[in-house]
Scaffold this active site. Sequence first.
Site, mmCIF file in Angstrom:
data_model
loop_
_atom_site.group_PDB
_atom_site.id
_atom_site.type_symbol
_atom_site.label_atom_id
_atom_site.label_comp_id
_atom_site.label_asym_id
_atom_site.label_seq_id
_atom_site.Cartn_x
_atom_site.Cartn_y
_atom_site.Cartn_z
ATOM 1 N N CYS A 279 0.945 4.689 3.341
ATOM 2 C CA CYS A 279 0.726 6.126 3.483
ATOM 3 C C CYS A 279 1.340 6.660 4.778
ATOM 4 C CB CYS A 279 -0.751 6.469 3.402
ATOM 5 S SG CYS A 279 -1.785 5.562 4.548
ATOM 6 N N HIS B 206 -6.108 6.722 7.069
ATOM 7 C CA HIS B 206 -5.255 7.181 5.979
ATOM 8 C C HIS B 206 -4.380 8.334 6.477
ATOM 9 C CE1 HIS B 206 -3.814 7.897 2.010
ATOM 10 N NE2 HIS B 206 -4.317 9.127 1.972
#
Length: 429
Positions: free
Chosen positions: A53, A324
């Site tokens: 990510c 994230h």
Amino acid sequence: MPTFPFLKQEMRRKGSMSGSVLVSTFVGLIINQAKNSKSAQGLVGLKNLGNTCFMNSILQCLSNTQSLRDYCLHNSHRRDLNNNSRTNTALMEEFAKLIQTMWTSSSSEAVSPSEFKTQIQRYAPRFVGYNQQDAQEFLRFLLDGLHNEVNRVTVRPRGTVEDFDHLPDEEKGKKMWSKYLEREDSKIVDLFVGQLKSSLTCSHCGFCSTVFDPFWDLSLPIAKKGYGEVSLMDCMRLFTKEDVLDGDEKPTCYRCKARRRCTKKFTIQKFPKILVLRILCFGQQNVTLLVNCPFKHVFCRLAVNAVYNLYAVSNHSGTTMGGHYTAYCRNPSSGEWYTFNDSRVTPMSSSQVRSSDAYVLFYELSPSQKPLSMHCKLNSGPDHAFPSSSSSLCDLLVCLKPLKLRRRSLFNFFSCFLSSRFSALNSCW
Ligand SMILES: [Zn+2]
């Protein structure tokens, strides 16, 4: 219809105009097709290959960097590729291919960046595997890799030590910048690299030494400890604030030839077209700090005036180890904001861009606002920004337009401009 591999070979012959036109037309055709389809261009997610990510977030920010996107879409990078050996251009080739796919795909299905990942791993082996990585570090490696493959300088001049210390700061900065360009000169440098000036002033004798360094991004400390809101301008102010170096940190003064208490200060000497700001949290990951991002304008009243517009944000949530990354980007074609969360792309309102998770911010220098480097005192009214003597008349008019000056002031303004132009000439007489 010709396919890309065929054109690729065509393009490898340097100066093959017909090939380049063909490719542009080809890409243009696909863009038009994509325009007519339901999916808007560039609104394509990227598959998560396993903790990637951080990479996807940065790739989306770069994909929405208009000048860089166009560089890839128009295949302009092919003119600049150092094709001494095939392996030296693979990263740029794969990056451009990925951007082309993201902007010409007629389906809204997420794209896999695996081929690109193979190349970035080859360039920077630290990205081998599927560990979570720092998005800003990844950006640095990527830009460095792309730059090396499209560097217009193929043979670097032998390093010579030249002393510019006798020159005024402005001159010294310019000399240092042209020395930098003699070695590092690419589209990537054109867009992302600025110049930072650090001055060290001795508190004992007042001697000031200045150093000019190129920068690819700036790391801004959070201007507030604990909870609450903090504006980006406050972080910028903290970054450029005068700092005292004392005690163990005392540097050696060039004139005193002794370690002295000094003040240190950073200013931006040359503003890059794309300003990348990284928000430093000083290991306060467990403390949520709200970084208020003014997405329309940032006025950097440091050395000169520059207006930047925010167009992309790489967000980080969670801890350094298990967080994230997502991205907020303004689509350069539609001007609308979208959230990119790996394979998912969702529209968002520009007011949501204010984020507590903002980690890397991408700003574009406003095209109507070129950095101005001289100030002129007008007889009636306050100080107005005034273009430097190297500015064109067009710049001057852009500068004048919002001022709505009276005729007398206008006359003063022009005479000031003309005298700055001719002062160099006068000194010869
Ligand atoms: Zn001194």
